[in-house]
Write a protein that holds these residues in place. Structure first.
Motif, PDB file in Angstrom:
ATOM      1  N   CYS A   1      13.266  34.211 -20.386  1.00 46.39           N
ATOM      2  CA  CYS A   1      13.801  35.532 -20.046  1.00 46.39           C
ATOM      3  C   CYS A   1      13.831  36.443 -21.269  1.00 46.39           C
ATOM      4  O   CYS A   1      13.583  37.654 -21.156  1.00 46.39           O
ATOM      5  CB  CYS A   1      15.199  35.399 -19.447  1.00 46.39           C
ATOM      6  SG  CYS A   1      15.206  34.640 -17.806  1.00 46.39           S
ATOM      7  N   SER A  37       4.925  37.888  -7.682  1.00 42.44           N
ATOM      8  CA  SER A  37       5.534  37.532  -8.958  1.00 42.44           C
ATOM      9  C   SER A  37       5.484  36.028  -9.201  1.00 42.44           C
ATOM     10  O   SER A  37       4.979  35.569 -10.214  1.00 42.44           O
ATOM     11  CB  SER A  37       6.987  38.015  -9.004  1.00 42.44           C
ATOM     12  OG  SER A  37       7.647  37.537 -10.138  1.00 42.44           O
ATOM     13  N   PRO A  72      10.583  34.405 -11.875  1.00 42.70           N
ATOM     14  CA  PRO A  72      11.732  35.280 -12.125  1.00 42.70           C
ATOM     15  C   PRO A  72      11.640  36.050 -13.438  1.00 42.70           C
ATOM     16  O   PRO A  72      12.030  37.217 -13.506  1.00 42.70           O
ATOM     17  CB  PRO A  72      12.913  34.292 -12.144  1.00 42.70           C
ATOM     18  CG  PRO A  72      12.470  33.152 -11.303  1.00 42.70           C
ATOM     19  CD  PRO A  72      11.005  33.015 -11.572  1.00 42.70           C
ATOM     20  N   SER A  89       9.359  39.173 -13.279  1.00 42.59           N
ATOM     21  CA  SER A  89       9.980  40.326 -12.627  1.00 42.59           C
ATOM     22  C   SER A  89      11.134  40.892 -13.446  1.00 42.59           C
ATOM     23  O   SER A  89      11.401  42.096 -13.402  1.00 42.59           O
ATOM     24  CB  SER A  89      10.490  39.935 -11.233  1.00 42.59           C
ATOM     25  OG  SER A  89       9.410  39.653 -10.361  1.00 42.59           O
ATOM     26  N   LEU A  90      11.824  40.026 -14.189  1.00 46.21           N
ATOM     27  CA  LEU A  90      12.987  40.468 -14.951  1.00 46.21           C
ATOM     28  C   LEU A  90      12.622  41.451 -16.056  1.00 46.21           C
ATOM     29  O   LEU A  90      13.285  42.488 -16.209  1.00 46.21           O
ATOM     30  CB  LEU A  90      13.702  39.257 -15.545  1.00 46.21           C
ATOM     31  CG  LEU A  90      14.889  39.561 -16.464  1.00 46.21           C
ATOM     32  CD1 LEU A  90      16.017  40.213 -15.673  1.00 46.21           C
ATOM     33  CD2 LEU A  90      15.373  38.288 -17.154  1.00 46.21           C
ATOM     34  N   TRP A 126      16.862  40.160  -7.022  1.00 49.39           N
ATOM     35  CA  TRP A 126      17.307  38.883  -6.441  1.00 49.39           C
ATOM     36  C   TRP A 126      16.198  38.201  -5.643  1.00 49.39           C
ATOM     37  O   TRP A 126      16.139  36.960  -5.583  1.00 49.39           O
ATOM     38  CB  TRP A 126      18.527  39.114  -5.551  1.00 49.39           C
ATOM     39  CG  TRP A 126      18.241  39.930  -4.312  1.00 49.39           C
ATOM     40  CD1 TRP A 126      18.250  41.288  -4.208  1.00 49.39           C
ATOM     41  CD2 TRP A 126      17.883  39.429  -3.014  1.00 49.39           C
ATOM     42  NE1 TRP A 126      17.925  41.672  -2.929  1.00 49.39           N
ATOM     43  CE2 TRP A 126      17.706  40.547  -2.180  1.00 49.39           C
ATOM     44  CE3 TRP A 126      17.716  38.139  -2.498  1.00 49.39           C
ATOM     45  CZ2 TRP A 126      17.351  40.416  -0.840  1.00 49.39           C
ATOM     46  CZ3 TRP A 126      17.357  38.007  -1.169  1.00 49.39           C
ATOM     47  CH2 TRP A 126      17.177  39.136  -0.346  1.00 49.39           C
ATOM     48  N   TYR A 136      13.111  38.007  -6.370  1.00 45.96           N
ATOM     49  CA  TYR A 136      12.185  37.324  -7.270  1.00 45.96           C
ATOM     50  C   TYR A 136      12.863  36.242  -8.101  1.00 45.96           C
ATOM     51  O   TYR A 136      12.198  35.589  -8.911  1.00 45.96           O
ATOM     52  CB  TYR A 136      11.503  38.375  -8.152  1.00 45.96           C
ATOM     53  CG  TYR A 136      10.813  39.422  -7.311  1.00 45.96           C
ATOM     54  CD1 TYR A 136       9.592  39.147  -6.707  1.00 45.96           C
ATOM     55  CD2 TYR A 136      11.416  40.652  -7.048  1.00 45.96           C
ATOM     56  CE1 TYR A 136       8.972  40.081  -5.897  1.00 45.96           C
ATOM     57  CE2 TYR A 136      10.799  41.593  -6.236  1.00 45.96           C
ATOM     58  CZ  TYR A 136       9.583  41.298  -5.657  1.00 45.96           C
ATOM     59  OH  TYR A 136       8.975  42.221  -4.840  1.00 45.96           O
ATOM     60  N   PHE A 137      14.168  36.081  -7.898  1.00 48.68           N
ATOM     61  CA  PHE A 137      14.872  34.925  -8.434  1.00 48.68           C
ATOM     62  C   PHE A 137      14.980  33.837  -7.369  1.00 48.68           C
ATOM     63  O   PHE A 137      14.659  32.676  -7.623  1.00 48.68           O
ATOM     64  CB  PHE A 137      16.269  35.329  -8.927  1.00 48.68           C
ATOM     65  CG  PHE A 137      16.280  35.891 -10.315  1.00 48.68           C
ATOM     66  CD1 PHE A 137      15.743  37.139 -10.588  1.00 48.68           C
ATOM     67  CD2 PHE A 137      16.809  35.168 -11.357  1.00 48.68           C
ATOM     68  CE1 PHE A 137      15.744  37.657 -11.871  1.00 48.68           C
ATOM     69  CE2 PHE A 137      16.816  35.673 -12.643  1.00 48.68           C
ATOM     70  CZ  PHE A 137      16.283  36.922 -12.913  1.00 48.68           C
TER      71      PHE A 137
END
Length: 251
Positions: free
Chosen positions: A92, A177, A180, A183-184, A201, A203-204
């Motif tokens: 991340c 994606s 996650p 996308s983040l 959410w 994409y998580f």
């Protein structure tokens, strides 16, 4: 386990995810601003950068470059759960840095496209699609990975090819994606009130559910030892030599 191996792995995951998001989302941004890349070109960029990162970091960290993949490897027993938060944080962090790089280097301006993912239709449609796409991707990863390491001559080609294929046909619907962190990064630089941030959410949840769902299916299809080599950080150092037993003297 000494701190050095996990630090090395975390750095590799951060750099690998940075390169993935910077190249992939950057291709979307450049195509929106200048044209010429096209949707097919963007899909190819994603596939090529994933393939390159697997060959670059597969022997170092496993080249997960995706929190959903890391969680699924742990669920499959191929990766220690204690390393999951470290990997996810590194991924991340790399994605966030890449999002900033795309914003300031490739897509300056308030209205510029930064490669964020958003559903083209209903949220449930994209949620289910992301889960299915990641299920397929993770199934291929589990088939070609050795333990929790995506490595080998054909692993990069197979995984990168799946990423490009799925981005090609599903990108216009959900953004394809499957990650996650991917996308983040762009969502963070889009702003708290952006559409991408409000739909983050999807994409998580979708990729994590899809990746974990692939684990039992792979176990049924390919029943084999958990790994060809120990999971990263678990008995991954050579065992100390056994001291010789002194001879017993007579009498």
């Amino acid at each position: 386990m000494t701190p050095q191996p996990i630090i090395r792995c975390a750095i590799a995951e951060a750099i690998g995810t940075f390169c993935l998001v910077f190249a992939g989302a950057g291709a979307v941004a450049v195509d929106a601003a200048h044209g010429g890349i096209t949707h097919a070109g963007v899909a190819i960029v994603f596939g090529l950068i994933v393939m390159a990162m697997i060959y670059a970091f597969g022997d170092t960290s496993g080249a997960h470059i995706n929190p959903a993949v890391t969680v699924a490897f742990a669920a499959a027993g191929r990766f220690p759960w204690r390393r999951v938060p470290i990997y996810a944080a590194a991924q991340c962090l790399g994605a966030a840095a890449a999002g900033a790089g795309v914003r300031f280097l490739l897509a300056p301006g308030e209205k510029a496209v930064v490669g964020a993912t958003s559903p083209a239709g209903a949220a449930t449609q994209s949620l289910l699609l992301e889960a299915i796409l990641t299920f397929i991707l993770m199934l291929v990863i589990l088939a070609v990975a050795s333990g929790s390491r995506e490595k080998g001559l054909m692993a990069g080609i197979a995984i990168g090819g799946v990423v490009a294929l799925e981005a090609m046909f599903a990108g216009p619907v959900s953004g394809a994606s499957m990650n996650p962190a991917r996308s983040l990064g762009p969502a963070l630089v889009s702003g708290a009130e952006s559409v991408a941030m409000k739909n983050l959410w999807i994409y998580f949840v979708g990729p994590v559910v899809g990746a974990v769902a692939a684990v039992p299916v792979a176990a049924v299809l390919w029943p084999r030892p958990v790994a060809d080599q120990p999971p990263l950080g678990v008995d991954d150092s050579p065992a100390p030599p056994v001291p010789p037993v002194p001879p017993t003297l007579p009498g």
